[in-house]
Structure formats: C-alpha cells, structure tokens
Motif scaffolding. Structure first.
Motif, PDB file in Angstrom:
ATOM      1  N   PHE A  20       2.365  -1.930  -4.464  1.00  0.00           N
ATOM      2  CA  PHE A  20       2.448  -1.184  -3.205  1.00  0.00           C
ATOM      3  C   PHE A  20       2.747  -2.124  -2.033  1.00  0.00           C
ATOM      4  O   PHE A  20       3.664  -1.892  -1.250  1.00  0.00           O
ATOM      5  CB  PHE A  20       1.119  -0.449  -2.972  1.00  0.00           C
ATOM      6  CG  PHE A  20       1.122   0.417  -1.745  1.00  0.00           C
ATOM      7  CD1 PHE A  20       1.504   1.749  -1.819  1.00  0.00           C
ATOM      8  CD2 PHE A  20       0.734  -0.099  -0.519  1.00  0.00           C
ATOM      9  CE1 PHE A  20       1.505   2.545  -0.688  1.00  0.00           C
ATOM     10  CE2 PHE A  20       0.733   0.695   0.612  1.00  0.00           C
ATOM     11  CZ  PHE A  20       1.116   2.017   0.532  1.00  0.00           C
ATOM     12  N   ALA A  54       5.560  -2.424   0.937  1.00  0.00           N
ATOM     13  CA  ALA A  54       5.089  -2.179   2.305  1.00  0.00           C
ATOM     14  C   ALA A  54       5.347  -3.376   3.223  1.00  0.00           C
ATOM     15  O   ALA A  54       5.434  -3.211   4.430  1.00  0.00           O
ATOM     16  CB  ALA A  54       3.600  -1.848   2.287  1.00  0.00           C
ATOM     17  N   ARG A  59       1.092   3.809  10.017  1.00  0.00           N
ATOM     18  CA  ARG A  59       0.202   3.673   8.884  1.00  0.00           C
ATOM     19  C   ARG A  59       0.197   4.939   8.012  1.00  0.00           C
ATOM     20  O   ARG A  59       0.148   4.864   6.793  1.00  0.00           O
ATOM     21  CB  ARG A  59      -1.203   3.420   9.428  1.00  0.00           C
ATOM     22  CG  ARG A  59      -2.175   2.857   8.460  1.00  0.00           C
ATOM     23  CD  ARG A  59      -3.401   2.400   9.216  1.00  0.00           C
ATOM     24  NE  ARG A  59      -3.261   1.035   9.702  1.00  0.00           N
ATOM     25  CZ  ARG A  59      -3.590  -0.025   8.967  1.00  0.00           C
ATOM     26  NH1 ARG A  59      -4.058   0.127   7.762  1.00  0.00           N
ATOM     27  NH2 ARG A  59      -3.450  -1.226   9.442  1.00  0.00           N
ATOM     28  N   HIS A  99       2.568   5.302   3.019  1.00  0.00           N
ATOM     29  CA  HIS A  99       2.479   5.654   1.602  1.00  0.00           C
ATOM     30  C   HIS A  99       3.711   6.439   1.153  1.00  0.00           C
ATOM     31  O   HIS A  99       4.320   6.134   0.131  1.00  0.00           O
ATOM     32  CB  HIS A  99       1.204   6.441   1.333  1.00  0.00           C
ATOM     33  CG  HIS A  99       0.958   6.655  -0.125  1.00  0.00           C
ATOM     34  ND1 HIS A  99       1.360   7.793  -0.786  1.00  0.00           N
ATOM     35  CD2 HIS A  99       0.389   5.856  -1.068  1.00  0.00           C
ATOM     36  CE1 HIS A  99       1.044   7.696  -2.057  1.00  0.00           C
ATOM     37  NE2 HIS A  99       0.452   6.530  -2.264  1.00  0.00           N
ATOM     38  N   ASP A 100       4.098   7.437   1.946  1.00  0.00           N
ATOM     39  CA  ASP A 100       5.263   8.250   1.583  1.00  0.00           C
ATOM     40  C   ASP A 100       6.527   7.407   1.507  1.00  0.00           C
ATOM     41  O   ASP A 100       7.354   7.571   0.611  1.00  0.00           O
ATOM     42  CB  ASP A 100       5.463   9.365   2.614  1.00  0.00           C
ATOM     43  CG  ASP A 100       4.357  10.400   2.523  1.00  0.00           C
ATOM     44  OD1 ASP A 100       3.636  10.389   1.506  1.00  0.00           O
ATOM     45  OD2 ASP A 100       4.217  11.198   3.463  1.00  0.00           O
ATOM     46  N   VAL A 133       6.552   5.336  -1.667  1.00  0.00           N
ATOM     47  CA  VAL A 133       6.870   6.194  -2.805  1.00  0.00           C
ATOM     48  C   VAL A 133       8.370   6.480  -2.837  1.00  0.00           C
ATOM     49  O   VAL A 133       9.028   6.365  -3.880  1.00  0.00           O
ATOM     50  CB  VAL A 133       6.068   7.508  -2.727  1.00  0.00           C
ATOM     51  CG1 VAL A 133       6.547   8.480  -3.792  1.00  0.00           C
ATOM     52  CG2 VAL A 133       4.593   7.229  -2.865  1.00  0.00           C
ATOM     53  N   LYS A 149       3.809   4.541 -11.048  1.00  0.00           N
ATOM     54  CA  LYS A 149       3.031   5.406 -10.159  1.00  0.00           C
ATOM     55  C   LYS A 149       1.531   5.339 -10.437  1.00  0.00           C
ATOM     56  O   LYS A 149       0.726   5.606  -9.548  1.00  0.00           O
ATOM     57  CB  LYS A 149       3.513   6.852 -10.248  1.00  0.00           C
ATOM     58  CG  LYS A 149       3.393   7.470 -11.630  1.00  0.00           C
ATOM     59  CD  LYS A 149       3.990   8.863 -11.628  1.00  0.00           C
ATOM     60  CE  LYS A 149       4.091   9.388 -13.040  1.00  0.00           C
ATOM     61  NZ  LYS A 149       4.901  10.609 -13.112  1.00  0.00           N
ATOM     62  N   ASN A 156      -1.647  -0.398  -7.388  1.00  0.00           N
ATOM     63  CA  ASN A 156      -2.526  -1.445  -6.860  1.00  0.00           C
ATOM     64  C   ASN A 156      -2.605  -2.663  -7.754  1.00  0.00           C
ATOM     65  O   ASN A 156      -3.329  -3.601  -7.466  1.00  0.00           O
ATOM     66  CB  ASN A 156      -3.931  -0.883  -6.625  1.00  0.00           C
ATOM     67  CG  ASN A 156      -3.922   0.003  -5.402  1.00  0.00           C
ATOM     68  OD1 ASN A 156      -3.211  -0.267  -4.443  1.00  0.00           O
ATOM     69  ND2 ASN A 156      -4.686   1.077  -5.455  1.00  0.00           N
TER      70      ASN A 156
END
Lengths: 279, 329
Positions: A130, A134, A145, A149-150, A153, A166, A170
């Motif tokens: 992730f 990011a 923030r 996440h979107d 993805v 998926k 982490n």
C-alpha cells in the motif's frame, strides 16, 4: 539497400504482434508529438554518447527503442525525464520539446511527475505494498487522506495487480514475486498520473509469464499514456511497439512505424540487426 | 544409451582411479585446512571472552561473598570501612552514556546525511577524512580538551542559559562547578559523533541508486528522496552505528575521569559531579589496599561487562522488533 522480399525472420517479427494480440487497430496513425528532439547530443564528460538525434516521439503510442548494448538507448531515455542529471559531468546540447514546451524549462520534479519511469530491476521501497503506491501521492500532495485508499486501489487495478495483492496490502513489497514487484513499480509510477511512462528494459529480469503480463499491461496503458520502452528483445519490440527506433553506436539509424520497420527496413544496418546478423 | 559411445570414457579405469582420488583428497584437505584455520581464529575470540569473564568472576569472589546482590543496590563506597556498593557507578555510567547519545545522535545523523546525500562529492570526501581523523584521536586528548576548553564554555555560557530556561527542572538544579555528568556527557558526545558519522555515511552510500532514482522518478524533491527513501532503507545500519557509539560511551575511561568529578553519589541534577565504573577502576585500582577492596573493583569490572552486554542485547532486541514490524507492516 532495401530488400524487395523481406527475409523470413522479418516476417516472423511482423507476425509476432498479430499472434499475441490479434492485431487490434494499428496505432501507427499520426498523433500529437509527445517529444520533439532536434539536433540532440549527449556527453559523458568527454565521451560523445549520442550524436545529432532528430526524431519525434508520438503521444499515446508505444515506442520501442532497440539496439545493441551501449548504443545509447538508455541514455536517450534518461534524458527525457532528465534523470541523467544525477550523474556527474553529463551534458546535453540541442533542443527537446515536451509537448510544446522546452524540456529544460521545467523544474525537474514537475517534469518527472509528468514523465514517470520504471527501471530494469524492480525497485520497490522497503515498505508495504500500500505504502509503495501511496508514496508518490503523498510526496506530491496529490490527494487527501480520505481519497488515498481509493486512489491506491485504482492504481493497482490499472496495473492489473489488484486481484493478486488485495488481501495483503499491508505486507512488505518484497514478499511479491519479481514480476509482481515490477508491476507494483509500474502502478507506483502510474499513481502520480504521468503523461509519459519511460520503461528501461522492464522485463529483462523476468520470466516469460511475468513478461507477457507486463506486455499486456503496456498494451492497455497506451490508451491513456505515452509509453517509451527500451528493450533488448526484438520479438518484444515487434509484439508491442507501434513505433520503433533503432540505435547504433550513439546514432539513431532508423525510426519508423513498427510494422513497416520489421517488414521493410529502409536501412541495411537495421535489417542486419533485426535479422540477427550482428548484435 | 546411445550417447555413451560419444561421451569421453568415464574415469572408471583402474589406472586412473587412485590418481584422481588423491587429487580430490588434496582439495578436500585444503578445504579442511582452511576451515580449521578460520575456525581457530573464530574460537580465539570466544576463548578470550570466556577467559575474561572467568577471571573477573574468580577474582571478585571475596567481594561477591561479602556483599552478594546487595553490591548492586548499595550506594555506599567506603574503602576505609571496607563497605562497597556499585550503584552510583552504574548510575553514572548509564546516565552519561545515554546523555551523550541524546546529544550525539541528532548531530551525527545530520552530518552523515549531509555528507552522503547533499554535500558535493569533493567537500564530502574532505570532511569525511577529517571526521575519521577525529575518531583516531586518543581519549586523553579529548579529556584535556574537556578540562581546558569545554568546561569554561559550559560554565560561563551554556549552563547559565540552560538554568535560566529550564532551571525549574530537577535535572538542571544546583550549583555548577564544571566537573559533572553533563560535562562528561558532552565530552563523550564529541568523541562518539565521528563513529556515528563515518559508519552512517557508509551505510547511506550503500543504499542502491535504484531506490533514489525510483523516488526521483515520482517527482520527489532531493530532500524527499533522502528522508523518505534513503534514510528508511538505511535505518538498520544507522541504528548499528549508534550501538557501536553506545558501547564506546559506556566503556570510555580516561576522558570521563578527567571531567566527571569522581564523586560516588546519585543525584538527579546533571550538573553535579559523579563517577562511572570505568573511571573508578582506573582511579583506584593502583592504590587499592586490602583484598576486599581489589575484589570489589574487579566485581565492578564484571558489572560493567554485564551492563554493556545487557544494553547491547536490549538494543538488538529493539532492532529485531523494528525489523519484524517492517515486514509485518
């Protein structure tokens, strides 16, 4: 000296694309220039690495750069996002336009955000999957923030990696296979939404299956992104390039639509190289 | 199979066999010799450590029997009445070492990052050479520097300011005469900065160029590349440099003895004089009279050994924790 009947090797190369992708619409139709290079020379100290390059790289196409090792194709690639500046005593003369603007008028950070790059060896950061994606977003303050996440993805989906990672976003990026790491690097580069993606032999460290996945990905990406790719693999260049540039000893020997170049190369040197007579 | 006809004859003929075997044996013996020699070298280290501990253990028998575990908890150090306790020395040793780290780590890390990432290469090479020279300066020189240069500066300029601003804190209370925990920590900090800088710089330079370029290709600034890509990649190695510095600070004798004041007391104020284990051994060993006195000093050495081991083990555990967090994250 152009030959009238192409040798078998050339026809095989020309067919490689049809075999792989069923030859969808031929993308060697004209498009806006992405990079316009005029009389460009490149020097490493006193060594004259690239001689008088003149070419136009079309936007929203896949351009393959081929040539034997040390011919200057990677050097050329690294001028397009000015990554060469990290090496001491390098110098470029001539003119390069990025779109309409002078490449050298850009701030390097802004230029590199718009001209992403993926390297020969997968180089994930020692962070989670992730966080790898990011990073680019955070560094450039590109999203809030809540959107992060979107966005991550979406990038993983765009790089066709989502289904495989998926459940382990982490986990460390080093837990992925080489091919997955390389697609992660592509996803990471896509996260900042670049206009251009420079690929420096992205598949040379990968097995054939991972390679074909990356080729599929590159093929899909060209709808939204200009792709310029250095490759050692002639078949790969034939499979996925719309345009091909052939470099030899720091000179651009030929630049043409892939289908034309692999069937009727206009230069004897090109023909010798792609039919495997040297190099 | 048909291919046997084309392959060269296998070395199975009776004439060849003994010769080949002896050659093979020679190689094997070479391997064994190399193994034995290197193994012996490795064994030497273990042997020296074991001997050291054994001697310290045996020679401190009197003191251990007289005081037991109470030796560690007692702060009574009275050679006249043969009463010995290690607590003030342990306190002083650990306090000065950690204080030195608090001062030295930010400076050392900053300097290492500058030298490895931001400075022009020529300047970096010159400065690194000078810093490595500093690491080779004998500690007695640092002690003299501490007495004649650092103490006056601390007394006249730095401590008055500290007391003015943080005077309400117990750690800065009391009169300051120069020799103190704080002075010792400052001298130690100056001594260990070169270690942190030169090792951390090496570690930073060893970060693969691909990490920097990958970050740069995302449009990161030079500082983003350094702080978010290079430093995280190198953090374990940089932590290693801090452990080495800590070990040096815990064991440093001469420079500390010269500026700490040599008073076995436990006070909260960093500005009051103190003592460390290494310093008391150096100061009192030659004039120790009586077996119990000598034994107590040797037991102090054993304690220093244990303190160093424990702190290093804790640091290593911390690093393992960092690593597992990294992979789990």
């Amino acid at each position: 000296m152009a030959t009238s009947t192409p040798p078998i090797e050339l026809r095989r190369l020309a067919r490689a694309r049809t075999a792989r992708f069923g030859d969808p619409e031929p993308l060697d139709t004209p498009s806006q220039p992405q990079f316009t290079v005029e009389d460009m020379n490149f020097f490493y100290g006193d060594f004259h690495a690239l001689h008088n390059l003149n070419l136009t790289l079309p936007s929203l196409r896949v351009t393959g750069l081929i040539g034997p090792s040390g011919c200057g194709k990677s050097t050329f690639l690294r001028t397009l996002n000015r990554m060469y500046e990290t090496v001491a005593r390098t110098r470029v003369t001539g003119k390069i336009l990025f779109g309409e603007a002078n490449l050298f008028d850009y701030a390097p950070t802004l230029l590199r955000r718009r001209v992403g790059m993926v390297f020969q060896k997968p180089s994930p950061f020692p962070k989670s999957i992730f966080d790898n994606i990011a990073y680019g977003l955070r560094v450039n303050h590109l999203c809030s923030r809540s959107e992060l996440h979107d966005k991550v993805v979406h990038c993983l989906q765009r790089a066709a990696l989502w289904n495989e990672v998926k459940d382990k976003l982490n986990q460390s990026a080093f837990s992925l296979s080489g091919g997955q790491q390389q697609r992660l690097c592509i996803a990471r580069a896509l996260a900042v939404d670049p206009d251009v993606l420079l690929l420096d032999e992205p598949c040379s460290a990968l097995d054939p299956i991972a390679t074909s996945k990356i080729e599929d990905l590159i093929f899909d990406l060209r709808r939204s992104c200009t792709i310029i790719m250095v490759t050692h693999n002639m078949l790969q260049a034939a499979r996925i390039s719309d345009y091909v540039g052939f470099f030899l000893q720091g000179k651009l020997i030929e630049f043409d639509a892939a289908r034309k170049m692999f069937q009727f190369p206009s230069n004897k040197l090109t023909e010798d190289y792609i039919t495997g007579r040297f190099g | 199979m048909a291919s046997t006809a084309t392959t060269p004859p296998a070395p199975s003929s009776a004439q060849d066999a003994p010769e080949k075997l002896s050659l093979l044996e020679k190689f094997k013996k070479g391997d064994e010799a190399a193994f034995l020699i290197t193994f012996a070298s490795a064994l030497t280290i273990i042997l020296i450590t074991c001997l050291l501990v054994q001697r310290l253990w045996a020679d401190s028998a009197l003191s251990r029997h007289a005081f037991g575990w109470h030796f560690l908890a007692s702060s009574d150090w009275d050679p006249v009445n043969d009463q010995y306790g290690a607590l003030p020395f342990i306190y002083g040793t650990v306090l000065t070492a950690f204080l030195a780290l608090i001062i030295a780590v930010p400076v050392g890390m900053g300097a290492a990052i500058f030298l490895a990432e931001l400075a022009p290469r020529k300047l970096s090479n010159v400065l690194t050479f000078m810093i490595e020279l500093l690491a080779a300066v004998p500690s007695v020189i640092y002690g003299l520097l501490g007495i004649f240069v650092l103490l006056p500066i601390l007394r006249d300029r730095i401590v008055p300011v500290l007391q003015g601003v943080f005077g309400f804190l117990p750690i800065f209370k009391g009169a300051f005469y120069g020799v103190s925990y704080f002075s010792a920590a400052c001298v130690l900090a100056i001594m260990i900065v070169p270690f942190i800088v030169s090792i951390s710089r090496e570690v930073l330079l060893a970060v693969p160029q691909s990490q920097r370029e990958a970050m740069m290709a995302l449009g990161a600034t030079k500082w983003d590349v350094t702080w978010k890509s290079v430093v995280p990649y190198a953090q374990r190695g940089m932590a290693g440099s801090i452990f080495l510095a800590l070990a040096r600070a815990l064991g440093e004798t001469m420079a500390v003895t010269m500026v700490i004041g040599n008073v076995p007391s436990i006070t909260a104020s960093l500005l009051s004089p103190g003592y460390t284990i290494a310093a008391v051994i150096a100061n009192e060993f030659t004039e120790a009279t009586g077996d119990l006195y000598v034994n107590a000093l040797i037991e102090l050495a054993l304690v220093l050994f244990a303190v160093t081991m424990i702190i290093n083990a804790l640091a290593r555990l911390l690093m393992l924790g960092m690593k597992s967090q990294e992979t789990a994250h």
